[in-house]
Design a protein around this motif. Sequence first.
Motif, mmCIF file in Angstrom:
data_model
loop_
_atom_site.group_PDB
_atom_site.id
_atom_site.type_symbol
_atom_site.label_atom_id
_atom_site.label_comp_id
_atom_site.label_asym_id
_atom_site.label_seq_id
_atom_site.Cartn_x
_atom_site.Cartn_y
_atom_site.Cartn_z
ATOM 1 N N LYS A 43 0.819 -1.219 0.000
ATOM 2 C CA LYS A 43 0.000 0.000 0.000
ATOM 3 C C LYS A 43 0.851 1.267 0.000
ATOM 4 O O LYS A 43 0.329 2.375 0.191
ATOM 5 C CB LYS A 43 -0.929 0.012 1.215
ATOM 6 C CG LYS A 43 -1.876 -1.181 1.302
ATOM 7 C CD LYS A 43 -2.842 -1.252 0.132
ATOM 8 C CE LYS A 43 -3.846 -2.391 0.339
ATOM 9 N NZ LYS A 43 -4.783 -2.518 -0.797
ATOM 10 N N SER A 91 -0.074 5.117 -0.731
ATOM 11 C CA SER A 91 -1.428 5.369 -0.230
ATOM 12 C C SER A 91 -2.289 6.113 -1.248
ATOM 13 O O SER A 91 -2.847 7.176 -0.970
ATOM 14 C CB SER A 91 -1.362 6.157 1.091
ATOM 15 O OG SER A 91 -2.588 6.072 1.796
ATOM 16 N N ILE A 92 -2.405 5.535 -2.425
ATOM 17 C CA ILE A 92 -3.184 6.127 -3.519
ATOM 18 C C ILE A 92 -4.541 5.446 -3.600
ATOM 19 O O ILE A 92 -4.618 4.218 -3.708
ATOM 20 C CB ILE A 92 -2.440 5.958 -4.854
ATOM 21 C CG1 ILE A 92 -1.053 6.610 -4.782
ATOM 22 C CG2 ILE A 92 -3.242 6.547 -6.005
ATOM 23 C CD1 ILE A 92 -0.179 6.292 -5.978
ATOM 24 N N ASP A 93 -5.611 6.232 -3.536
ATOM 25 C CA ASP A 93 -6.945 5.647 -3.648
ATOM 26 C C ASP A 93 -7.117 5.001 -5.031
ATOM 27 O O ASP A 93 -6.609 5.504 -6.040
ATOM 28 C CB ASP A 93 -8.018 6.713 -3.449
ATOM 29 C CG ASP A 93 -9.409 6.092 -3.358
ATOM 30 O OD1 ASP A 93 -9.773 5.605 -2.282
ATOM 31 O OD2 ASP A 93 -10.113 6.083 -4.394
ATOM 32 N N LYS A 94 -7.847 3.896 -5.053
ATOM 33 C CA LYS A 94 -8.016 3.147 -6.302
ATOM 34 C C LYS A 94 -8.609 3.995 -7.424
ATOM 35 O O LYS A 94 -8.262 3.831 -8.597
ATOM 36 C CB LYS A 94 -8.890 1.921 -6.055
ATOM 37 C CG LYS A 94 -8.218 0.854 -5.199
ATOM 38 C CD LYS A 94 -9.130 -0.337 -4.918
ATOM 39 C CE LYS A 94 -8.396 -1.392 -4.098
ATOM 40 N NZ LYS A 94 -9.256 -2.552 -3.771
ATOM 41 N N GLU A 130 -8.003 7.010 -8.037
ATOM 42 C CA GLU A 130 -7.009 7.935 -8.566
ATOM 43 C C GLU A 130 -6.200 7.332 -9.708
ATOM 44 O O GLU A 130 -5.536 8.072 -10.451
ATOM 45 C CB GLU A 130 -6.069 8.391 -7.451
ATOM 46 C CG GLU A 130 -6.742 9.225 -6.370
ATOM 47 C CD GLU A 130 -5.744 9.673 -5.324
ATOM 48 O OE1 GLU A 130 -4.711 10.269 -5.702
ATOM 49 O OE2 GLU A 130 -5.974 9.408 -4.124
ATOM 50 N N LYS A 140 -14.470 -1.459 -5.541
ATOM 51 C CA LYS A 140 -13.786 -1.487 -4.257
ATOM 52 C C LYS A 140 -14.410 -2.529 -3.337
ATOM 53 O O LYS A 140 -15.581 -2.897 -3.488
ATOM 54 C CB LYS A 140 -13.874 -0.118 -3.567
ATOM 55 C CG LYS A 140 -13.049 0.976 -4.192
ATOM 56 C CD LYS A 140 -13.209 2.264 -3.385
ATOM 57 C CE LYS A 140 -12.352 3.386 -3.921
ATOM 58 N NZ LYS A 140 -12.525 4.630 -3.134
ATOM 59 N N PHE A 145 -12.390 5.614 1.298
ATOM 60 C CA PHE A 145 -10.995 5.620 0.872
ATOM 61 C C PHE A 145 -10.460 4.194 0.933
ATOM 62 O O PHE A 145 -10.597 3.506 1.946
ATOM 63 C CB PHE A 145 -10.152 6.520 1.767
ATOM 64 C CG PHE A 145 -8.673 6.418 1.490
ATOM 65 C CD1 PHE A 145 -8.123 7.031 0.372
ATOM 66 C CD2 PHE A 145 -7.848 5.694 2.328
ATOM 67 C CE1 PHE A 145 -6.762 6.932 0.111
ATOM 68 C CE2 PHE A 145 -6.488 5.584 2.074
ATOM 69 C CZ PHE A 145 -5.941 6.203 0.954
ATOM 70 N N GLU A 146 -9.894 3.756 -0.172
ATOM 71 C CA GLU A 146 -9.366 2.390 -0.241
ATOM 72 C C GLU A 146 -8.085 2.423 -1.074
ATOM 73 O O GLU A 146 -8.140 2.551 -2.300
ATOM 74 C CB GLU A 146 -10.396 1.450 -0.869
ATOM 75 C CG GLU A 146 -10.077 -0.021 -0.677
ATOM 76 C CD GLU A 146 -11.281 -0.885 -1.052
ATOM 77 O OE1 GLU A 146 -12.256 -0.920 -0.279
ATOM 78 O OE2 GLU A 146 -11.235 -1.506 -2.128
ATOM 79 N N PRO A 147 -6.944 2.360 -0.414
ATOM 80 C CA PRO A 147 -5.693 2.476 -1.150
ATOM 81 C C PRO A 147 -5.452 1.291 -2.076
ATOM 82 O O PRO A 147 -5.760 0.147 -1.744
ATOM 83 C CB PRO A 147 -4.633 2.539 -0.046
ATOM 84 C CG PRO A 147 -5.260 1.854 1.114
ATOM 85 C CD PRO A 147 -6.729 2.152 1.021
ATOM 86 N N SER A 148 -4.925 1.608 -3.227
ATOM 87 C CA SER A 148 -4.601 0.569 -4.194
ATOM 88 C C SER A 148 -3.266 -0.073 -3.840
ATOM 89 O O SER A 148 -2.363 0.579 -3.306
ATOM 90 C CB SER A 148 -4.512 1.171 -5.595
ATOM 91 O OG SER A 148 -3.975 0.248 -6.518
ATOM 92 N N ASN A 184 0.334 -1.178 -4.896
ATOM 93 C CA ASN A 184 1.196 -0.352 -5.731
ATOM 94 C C ASN A 184 2.492 -1.097 -6.064
ATOM 95 O O ASN A 184 3.588 -0.698 -5.638
ATOM 96 C CB ASN A 184 1.508 0.955 -4.997
ATOM 97 C CG ASN A 184 1.993 2.050 -5.920
ATOM 98 O OD1 ASN A 184 2.368 1.793 -7.054
ATOM 99 N ND2 ASN A 184 1.996 3.276 -5.421
#
Length: 224
Positions: A127, A130-133, A135, A143, A149-152, A154
Motif C-alpha cells: 500500500k 497510499s493512492i486511492d483506487k 485515482e 472497491k 478511501f481504499e488504497p490501491s 502499488n
Amino acid sequence: MSEEMLKNGEGRIFSCSDCGTHSCDTTASAYPRFCPTAKLSEEQKEAMKNCYRNDPEIYKIFHSAAKIEGRHYGKLTRVEETIYFIKEMGYKRIGIATCMALINETKLFTRVLEAKGIHNYVVAACKVGSIDKTEIGLPDEIKIHPGMFEPSCNPIMQANILEKAGTDFNIVIGLCVGHDTVFLKQSKAPCTVLVVKDRVLVHNPCAALYNSHAYYKRVLQKED
C-alpha cells in the motif's frame, strides 16, 4: 501453429500435463508423440544448453540452486532454502515486496534474516504511496468498500523503491494475483516468491487442488 502439434477433441494442444510417461525425468520409456523434448534437434539442445552456460548470472543462479538441491534435498523448508540461496549467490542487499496482510509474517522473516547474519534488507509494503483506487482509474464500485478511501496496491512503486535502494535480490511475500505479475515485470533485480497468498486456505493454494475431489469440487465444475 505447427502441423506436427497434436490436439485433443476440444482443439486444445496436448502438453506436459497430458503426459503419462514422464520420460524426460526418467528416460525409462518412449516420449509421447506430442512431447516437446522428443521434437528437439541436437542443434536446439545445444543452443538451450548454451543459454545456461554462456550467461554468467543465469549460470550462477542455476549452479547455486542445483548445489542446494543436491546437498539438502527434502531437508530444508522454503524459508531455509531462500537463506541458503542468498548466501550461495553472495547477494548483498535483499528486497522484500510484501502484502500488508502478511506484514507480520514479513516481520518474522526479517528476524530469520537477522538471525542468519543478513542485516542489509529493504521492505516495501503493497500500500506504499497510499493512492486511492479511483485515482488510478479504477471505478469506485469495484472497491471492497465502495464510497470509502481504499488504497490501491502499488507494485510499481514497490519495484521502484527496491531498485532505488539498490537491492540485488527481491523476495515476494503474498502479493495478490496480478499485482505480483506487475511487480515481477517491473523488478530490475532477480526475484523469488517466498509466500503465495491464498486468503481462504491460509496461503496454501495446493489445498484446493488436493481437495478438488471433495470439499473444493467447484474448482472442477465446467463453465460455458
